[in-house]
Design a protein around this motif. Structure first.
Motif, PDB file in Angstrom:
ATOM      1  N   LYS A 201       0.845  -1.190   0.000  1.00 40.70           N
ATOM      2  CA  LYS A 201       0.000   0.000   0.000  1.00 40.70           C
ATOM      3  C   LYS A 201       0.882   1.243   0.000  1.00 40.70           C
ATOM      4  O   LYS A 201       2.061   1.198   0.351  1.00 40.70           O
ATOM      5  N   ALA A 202       0.290   2.365  -0.351  1.00 39.92           N
ATOM      6  CA  ALA A 202       1.045   3.605  -0.471  1.00 39.92           C
ATOM      7  C   ALA A 202       1.675   4.021   0.849  1.00 39.92           C
ATOM      8  O   ALA A 202       2.805   4.517   0.880  1.00 39.92           O
ATOM      9  N   GLN A 225      -1.328  -0.960  -8.077  1.00 38.94           N
ATOM     10  CA  GLN A 225      -1.743   0.139  -8.946  1.00 38.94           C
ATOM     11  C   GLN A 225      -2.440   1.264  -8.174  1.00 38.94           C
ATOM     12  O   GLN A 225      -2.817   1.110  -7.016  1.00 38.94           O
ATOM     13  N   MET A 226      -2.605   2.383  -8.830  1.00 35.04           N
ATOM     14  CA  MET A 226      -3.287   3.520  -8.222  1.00 35.04           C
ATOM     15  C   MET A 226      -4.789   3.406  -8.466  1.00 35.04           C
ATOM     16  O   MET A 226      -5.233   3.259  -9.607  1.00 35.04           O
ATOM     17  N   ALA A 227      -5.563   3.469  -7.393  1.00 31.96           N
ATOM     18  CA  ALA A 227      -7.017   3.400  -7.484  1.00 31.96           C
ATOM     19  C   ALA A 227      -7.616   4.607  -6.761  1.00 31.96           C
ATOM     20  O   ALA A 227      -6.892   5.439  -6.199  1.00 31.96           O
ATOM     21  N   ASN A 228      -8.938   4.685  -6.740  1.00 34.75           N
ATOM     22  CA  ASN A 228      -9.566   5.888  -6.188  1.00 34.75           C
ATOM     23  C   ASN A 228      -9.379   6.030  -4.682  1.00 34.75           C
ATOM     24  O   ASN A 228      -9.343   7.142  -4.155  1.00 34.75           O
ATOM     25  N   ARG A 229      -9.246   4.921  -3.946  1.00 38.31           N
ATOM     26  CA  ARG A 229      -9.099   5.020  -2.493  1.00 38.31           C
ATOM     27  C   ARG A 229      -7.758   4.487  -1.989  1.00 38.31           C
ATOM     28  O   ARG A 229      -7.530   4.462  -0.778  1.00 38.31           O
ATOM     29  N   GLY A 232      -1.470   2.945  -3.948  1.00 37.47           N
ATOM     30  CA  GLY A 232      -0.546   1.881  -4.306  1.00 37.47           C
ATOM     31  C   GLY A 232       0.861   2.407  -4.518  1.00 37.47           C
ATOM     32  O   GLY A 232       1.167   3.581  -4.291  1.00 37.47           O
ATOM     33  N   LEU A 233       1.745   1.525  -4.971  1.00 38.32           N
ATOM     34  CA  LEU A 233       3.121   1.952  -5.225  1.00 38.32           C
ATOM     35  C   LEU A 233       3.184   2.907  -6.411  1.00 38.32           C
ATOM     36  O   LEU A 233       3.991   3.838  -6.413  1.00 38.32           O
ATOM     37  N   VAL A 234       2.326   2.709  -7.409  1.00 37.81           N
ATOM     38  CA  VAL A 234       2.317   3.622  -8.550  1.00 37.81           C
ATOM     39  C   VAL A 234       2.084   5.050  -8.077  1.00 37.81           C
ATOM     40  O   VAL A 234       2.848   5.975  -8.412  1.00 37.81           O
ATOM     41  N   GLY A 235       1.050   5.266  -7.281  1.00 35.97           N
ATOM     42  CA  GLY A 235       0.740   6.609  -6.790  1.00 35.97           C
ATOM     43  C   GLY A 235       1.824   7.161  -5.887  1.00 35.97           C
ATOM     44  O   GLY A 235       2.194   8.336  -5.982  1.00 35.97           O
TER      45      GLY A 235
END
Length: 393
Positions: A201-202, A225-229, A232-235
């Motif tokens: 998680k982020a 991945q990056m999601a709305n809530r 993630g590592l991408v964000g």
């Protein structure tokens, strides 16, 4: 040591601007200066660039193989030399030989080979990127899940003991298998710690960035991945200025629109830089090869396992540069920087990535159509291709 010479009649991109009417003076393995072409010291030998672009050499921080050699299958100095030679034909003047998750014995052999290659100053060898085995099975990608394991005290001690002996050093880890304290110790020893092959998680990623992690391995691939809530590592990687991100620009690993969004979103000073994640196929007509006892198939520019999982990439760095320039519309200088200045900065390699006084004499000659005419490593021509012959006349 090579005799001093000057590269003349070229359009020089120094990493910042394009300049005309100047000459690049090389003394030994370094760039001595860029001077007006009419002010060359008397008797200076010249390399006529014939109007071509003189560009910094490409730096690839993730190279699994090339020239028919996969580093996992041949973790030797000879293997490293073949891989470096294969990629020099596509503009790469410095690369990190990358070991995918494997057994402890193969890992030890790879480190020993890296130490000896560094000692021998193999042209084009920058260091080692150890991608695993301390990853997450949930985001294994092509890595063999039976070989993925947590980092033990003995693993950490082995890595710290080898620090500084094989050039630049990257280790890709997942928070699921490595503690933040272990990351801090690796960074203190001189490793660039990259987060990858993880479902973290982020918030956890942020804690590992605080511990010293400064890179993300092949952005978007094999990571949360990056999601709305949940970012993630991408964000987390895009939002953190401390993180630099490798990007495989082959059109298969990441969609072009996603690349464009990421480039606009990335917070600095960390940058997105190009990596090939290249396998043994580069510079060959191989149609398949073996990795950890499994067959990898080459077709249509893609490398996959039998189940369709992407297994590294079948692309060279010049092709990546052309992709982001021609397909994404990036200015040529920015596309070159993504393959030179930015990866150099990501590993703290201050002597590469630009063509200015005191820098390593690693440079390319690119024709007007951006095809490669010559590669120079440390002031020595490592590859030269004559002007293509027009067979239509």
């Amino acid at each position: 040591m090579p005799a001093p010479f000057a590269v003349t009649r070229g359009r020089i991109f120094d990493g910042s601007t394009f300049v005309d009417g100047q000459a690049l003076i090389v003394e030994g393995v370094r760039i001595a200066a860029i001077v007006p072409a009419d002010q060359l010291p008397a008797g200076t030998a010249e390399v006529d660039a014939k109007g071509m672009i003189v560009s910094p050499g490409f730096i690839d921080l993730q190279v699994n193989g090339g020239g028919g050699v996969l580093f996992n299958n041949d973790p030797s100095v000879a293997g490293i030399r073949t891989i470096c030679g294969a990629h020099a034909r596509f503009g790469t003047t410095a690369l990190m030989a990358t070991l995918i998750t494997d057994t402890p014995e193969v890992g030890a052999a790879a480190i020993a080979a890296g130490i000896e290659a560094h000692r021998q100053k193999v042209p084009g060898f920058l260091g080692l990127h150890l991608e695993g085995p301390h990853l997450s099975v949930a985001r294994k990608g092509t890595h063999d899940p039976s070989l993925i394991r947590p980092m033990a005290a003995t693993d950490l001690a082995r890595l710290i003991g080898a620090a500084g002996l094989f050039g630049e050093a990257i280790v890709t880890i997942a928070p699921e298998s490595v503690s933040a304290e272990q990351v801090a110790r690796l960074v203190e020893a001189g490793y660039v710690v990259s987060l990858g092959h993880t479902d973290t998680k982020a918030a956890t990623a942020a804690a590992y960035i605080a511990a010293g992690a400064s890179m993300a391995t092949h952005l978007f691939n094999a990571m949360s991945q990056m999601a709305n809530r949940e970012a993630g590592l991408v964000g987390a990687a895009l939002a953190s200025g401390q993180i630099s991100c490798g990007l495989i620009a082959d059109g298969f690993h990441v969609a072009p629109t996603v690349m464009q969004v990421a480039l606009r979103a990335k917070q600095g000073p960390g940058r997105i830089f190009l990596v090939t994640d290249a396998m043994s196929t580069i510079g060959t007509d191989q149609t398949s090869f073996e990795l950890n006892g499994r067959q990898v198939y080459r077709e249509g520019g893609r490398l996959t396992l039998a189940d369709g999982t992407l297994a590294g990439a079948d692309i060279d760095m010049l092709s990546c540069v052309l992709f982001v320039h021609q397909q994404l519309g990036l200015p040529l200088g920015e596309a070159i920087n993504m393959a030179s200045l930015y990866p150099a900065g990501a590993v703290g390699c201050a002597s590469k990535g630009q063509l200015t006084a005191g820098m390593d004499a690693d440079f390319l000659l690119l024709r007007s159509d951006l095809s490669l005419a010559a590669t120079y490593i440390g002031g020595v021509c490592a590859y030269h291709q004559s002007e293509p012959t027009n067979t239509d006349q």
